[in-house]
Design a protein around this motif. Structure first.
Motif, PDB file in Angstrom:
ATOM      1  N   ALA A 283       0.817  -1.217   0.000  1.00 40.14           N
ATOM      2  CA  ALA A 283       0.000   0.000   0.000  1.00 40.14           C
ATOM      3  C   ALA A 283       0.851   1.266   0.000  1.00 40.14           C
ATOM      4  CB  ALA A 283      -0.926  -0.007   1.213  1.00 40.14           C
ATOM      5  N   ASN A 284       2.090   1.172   0.495  1.00 42.44           N
ATOM      6  CA  ASN A 284       2.955   2.359   0.534  1.00 42.44           C
ATOM      7  C   ASN A 284       3.235   2.901  -0.869  1.00 42.44           C
ATOM      8  OD1 ASN A 284       3.073   2.224   3.285  1.00 42.44           O
ATOM      9  ND2 ASN A 284       4.972   1.031   3.321  1.00 42.44           N
ATOM     10  N   PHE A 285       3.141   2.013  -1.882  1.00 42.05           N
ATOM     11  CA  PHE A 285       3.344   2.478  -3.253  1.00 42.05           C
ATOM     12  C   PHE A 285       2.312   3.540  -3.633  1.00 42.05           C
ATOM     13  CE2 PHE A 285       6.147  -1.066  -3.631  1.00 42.05           C
ATOM     14  CZ  PHE A 285       6.974  -0.788  -4.714  1.00 42.05           C
ATOM     15  N   THR A 286       1.124   3.442  -3.043  1.00 37.07           N
ATOM     16  CA  THR A 286       0.067   4.402  -3.354  1.00 37.07           C
ATOM     17  C   THR A 286       0.502   5.819  -3.011  1.00 37.07           C
ATOM     18  OG1 THR A 286      -1.570   2.704  -2.843  1.00 37.07           O
ATOM     19  CG2 THR A 286      -2.352   4.968  -2.954  1.00 37.07           C
ATOM     20  N   GLN A 287       1.077   6.000  -1.814  1.00 38.35           N
ATOM     21  CA  GLN A 287       1.504   7.336  -1.399  1.00 38.35           C
ATOM     22  C   GLN A 287       2.624   7.857  -2.293  1.00 38.35           C
ATOM     23  OE1 GLN A 287       2.457   7.265   2.744  1.00 38.35           O
ATOM     24  NE2 GLN A 287       0.354   7.037   3.401  1.00 38.35           N
ATOM     25  N   VAL A 288       3.546   6.965  -2.659  1.00 38.13           N
ATOM     26  CA  VAL A 288       4.650   7.389  -3.522  1.00 38.13           C
ATOM     27  C   VAL A 288       4.107   7.877  -4.861  1.00 38.13           C
ATOM     28  CG1 VAL A 288       6.708   6.628  -4.758  1.00 38.13           C
ATOM     29  CG2 VAL A 288       6.283   5.820  -2.428  1.00 38.13           C
ATOM     30  N   ILE A 289       3.204   7.105  -5.446  1.00 39.00           N
ATOM     31  CA  ILE A 289       2.666   7.468  -6.760  1.00 39.00           C
ATOM     32  C   ILE A 289       1.818   8.734  -6.672  1.00 39.00           C
ATOM     33  CG2 ILE A 289       1.116   6.707  -8.593  1.00 39.00           C
ATOM     34  CD1 ILE A 289       2.122   3.860  -8.083  1.00 39.00           C
ATOM     35  N   HIS A 290       0.997   8.857  -5.610  1.00 42.00           N
ATOM     36  CA  HIS A 290       0.186  10.068  -5.455  1.00 42.00           C
ATOM     37  C   HIS A 290       1.076  11.306  -5.324  1.00 42.00           C
ATOM     38  CE1 HIS A 290      -3.754   8.004  -3.957  1.00 42.00           C
ATOM     39  NE2 HIS A 290      -3.357   7.590  -5.128  1.00 42.00           N
ATOM     40  N   GLY A 291       2.145  11.177  -4.546  1.00 44.59           N
ATOM     41  CA  GLY A 291       3.051  12.314  -4.377  1.00 44.59           C
ATOM     42  C   GLY A 291       3.712  12.713  -5.685  1.00 44.59           C
ATOM     43  N   LEU A 292       4.156  11.712  -6.442  1.00 43.65           N
ATOM     44  CA  LEU A 292       4.782  12.012  -7.726  1.00 43.65           C
ATOM     45  C   LEU A 292       3.772  12.616  -8.710  1.00 43.65           C
ATOM     46  CD1 LEU A 292       7.042   8.844  -8.155  1.00 43.65           C
ATOM     47  CD2 LEU A 292       7.757  11.168  -7.564  1.00 43.65           C
ATOM     48  N   LEU A 293       2.515  12.150  -8.633  1.00 46.53           N
ATOM     49  CA  LEU A 293       1.487  12.713  -9.518  1.00 46.53           C
ATOM     50  C   LEU A 293       1.217  14.177  -9.201  1.00 46.53           C
ATOM     51  CD1 LEU A 293      -1.178   9.869  -9.885  1.00 46.53           C
ATOM     52  CD2 LEU A 293       0.131  10.957 -11.717  1.00 46.53           C
ATOM     53  N   VAL A 294       1.166  14.508  -7.898  1.00 50.88           N
ATOM     54  CA  VAL A 294       0.956  15.909  -7.520  1.00 50.88           C
ATOM     55  C   VAL A 294       2.111  16.763  -8.015  1.00 50.88           C
ATOM     56  CG1 VAL A 294       0.818  17.495  -5.572  1.00 50.88           C
ATOM     57  CG2 VAL A 294      -0.466  15.364  -5.522  1.00 50.88           C
ATOM     58  N   LEU A 295       3.336  16.273  -7.842  1.00 52.07           N
ATOM     59  CA  LEU A 295       4.500  17.015  -8.316  1.00 52.07           C
ATOM     60  C   LEU A 295       4.433  17.209  -9.834  1.00 52.07           C
ATOM     61  CD1 LEU A 295       7.266  18.255  -7.713  1.00 52.07           C
ATOM     62  CD2 LEU A 295       8.278  15.977  -7.998  1.00 52.07           C
ATOM     63  N   ALA A 296       4.064  16.139 -10.536  1.00 55.44           N
ATOM     64  CA  ALA A 296       3.942  16.236 -11.995  1.00 55.44           C
ATOM     65  C   ALA A 296       2.840  17.215 -12.386  1.00 55.44           C
ATOM     66  CB  ALA A 296       3.658  14.858 -12.586  1.00 55.44           C
ATOM     67  N   ALA A 297       1.726  17.209 -11.613  1.00 53.11           N
ATOM     68  CA  ALA A 297       0.613  18.104 -11.941  1.00 53.11           C
ATOM     69  C   ALA A 297       0.998  19.561 -11.758  1.00 53.11           C
ATOM     70  CB  ALA A 297      -0.597  17.766 -11.066  1.00 53.11           C
ATOM     71  N   VAL A 298       1.754  19.857 -10.700  1.00 51.58           N
ATOM     72  CA  VAL A 298       2.182  21.238 -10.461  1.00 51.58           C
ATOM     73  C   VAL A 298       3.114  21.702 -11.586  1.00 51.58           C
ATOM     74  CG1 VAL A 298       3.493  22.732  -8.923  1.00 51.58           C
ATOM     75  CG2 VAL A 298       1.874  21.090  -7.976  1.00 51.58           C
ATOM     76  N   LEU A 299       4.056  20.829 -11.967  1.00 60.01           N
ATOM     77  CA  LEU A 299       4.968  21.174 -13.061  1.00 60.01           C
ATOM     78  C   LEU A 299       4.198  21.332 -14.371  1.00 60.01           C
ATOM     79  CD1 LEU A 299       7.921  18.749 -12.203  1.00 60.01           C
ATOM     80  CD2 LEU A 299       7.830  21.221 -11.862  1.00 60.01           C
ATOM     81  N   LEU A 300       3.221  20.456 -14.552  1.00 60.67           N
ATOM     82  CA  LEU A 300       2.418  20.517 -15.772  1.00 60.67           C
ATOM     83  C   LEU A 300       1.592  21.795 -15.822  1.00 60.67           C
ATOM     84  CD1 LEU A 300       1.891  18.751 -18.252  1.00 60.67           C
ATOM     85  CD2 LEU A 300      -0.078  17.780 -17.051  1.00 60.67           C
ATOM     86  N   ASP A 301       1.105  22.230 -14.643  1.00 63.39           N
ATOM     87  CA  ASP A 301       0.328  23.466 -14.591  1.00 63.39           C
ATOM     88  C   ASP A 301       1.183  24.654 -15.025  1.00 63.39           C
ATOM     89  OD1 ASP A 301      -2.011  25.073 -13.820  1.00 63.39           O
ATOM     90  OD2 ASP A 301      -0.694  25.805 -12.233  1.00 63.39           O
TER      91      ASP A 301
END
Length: 331
Positions: free
Chosen positions: A302-320
């Motif tokens: 389940a810890n993979f979920t937090q890692v992926i969510h965090g990376l997605l948020v970082l990617a979303a901010v950069l994408l914005d």
């Protein structure tokens, strides 16, 4: 650049999260056996219902240029209030109403009222006292969660009244009613944001609050309404949590705030305010739910979920930031 190419680029930028969702679904369907089936897609929608509802209120406040970190705790308090009154074991009082169906609207109104009152409190301090929304709602996040522990004593309320629990188990067209409630909320609030002066004013306030005020728009009133709505919608999320779990615990909903925040950012809502749509937020919620489902099917920790969510948020901010640069060049 010719107008047709420009319109195509703007369409892609406006709907980028939907393309991301489609890409993820195709990749997972190719890599994971049995992923591409209606039952899995129904589970993705079902699992996203509570998170989706909570994300709506958070998105309204962020689009208006502010922040509400209290939604998770508000949902927990609303769920606990419903649980204490209408559960029959644990710390539940087992209150009965006649006819029984009255417990459904009464419990829902209770959850909405609890959330709306805390939202009004937050909004008043932010708008009238001119305090930082980040600090005020962070404080509310802490004291409301503490209040849940105080009134529950760390214990749980169990066995919700059957008339209310009915909503958590009934299905329509293959989806539970809780998922339909979330979809209905997205449709209603999407129309409010797109078709009403209130929705347009929130976007304007988030874009430039001073200019909006000078244009004669009642900024303070709209902001307070946005905070009240965020609180009430969080109360609805708490009500959904209670009927899905048939009760309430002191730690109910822990972690939902960060997932809601991730869904809002991934969905294209700018943290600077003034930009974002609720259909995009719903796509962000579905994207997170699709990834969570894939992780479960692959048997990853389940810890993979937090890692992926965090990376997605970082990617979303950069994408914005990247999208804003592209838009400036298109202008």
């Amino acid at each position: 650049m010719n107008p047709r190419t420009r319109h195509a680029l703007e369409f892609i930028l406006d709907n980028l999260v939907w393309f991301m969702l489609l890409f993820v679904l195709v990749i997972f369907s190719l890599l994971i056996p049995n992923y591409f089936q209606l039952g899995i897609f129904a589970n993705i929608i079902e699992a996203s219902s509570v998170l989706g509802v909570m994300s709506i209120g958070l998105a309204l406040v962020i689009i208006a240029g502010h922040m509400d970190l209290s939604v998770e705790s508000v949902a927990a308090l609303s769920a606990m209030a419903v649980g204490i009154l209408f559960c029959s074991s644990g710390i539940g009082l087992g209150v009965q109403l006649h006819p029984e169906w009255l417990m459904v609207p009464v419990s829902l109104l209770l959850a909405l009222a609890v959330g709306g009152l805390i939202g009004a409190f937050n909004g008043y301090l932010v708008v009238r006292v001119k305090m930082s929304a980040f600090i005020i709602t962070l404080a509310s996040y802490i004291w409301v969660r503490g209040l849940v522990l105080v009134i529950s004593g760390g214990r749980s309320a169990q066995d919700l009244a059957p008339a209310i629990r009915w909503f958590g188990i009934q299905r329509l067209l293959g989806l539970p009613l809780t998922a339909w409630i979330a979809i209905a909320c997205f449709v209603i609030f999407s129309l409010i944001m797109a078709k009403t002066p209130f929705g347009r004013h929130l976007v304007m306030i988030g874009g430039n609050e001073t200019a909006t005020f000078r244009a004669g728009i009642r900024v303070n009133r709209n902001l307070i309404i946005a905070f009240v709505l965020a609180g009430a919608i969080a109360g609805l999320a708490g009500w959904l949590l209670a009927i899905r779990t048939s009760g309430a615990t002191a730690n109910l909903g822990v972690g939902l705030l960060f997932n809601a925040f991730a869904a809002v950012v991934i969905g294209g809502v700018s943290l600077k305010g003034g930009v974002g749509t609720l259909p995009g937020v719903y796509a962000g919620v579905l994207l997170l739910s699709a990834i969570n489902t894939a992780i479960n099917l692959m048997g990853l920790p389940a810890n993979f979920t937090q890692v992926i969510h965090g990376l997605l948020v970082l990617a979303a901010v950069l994408l914005d930031a990247f999208k804003q640069t592209i838009r400036q060049r298109l202008a």
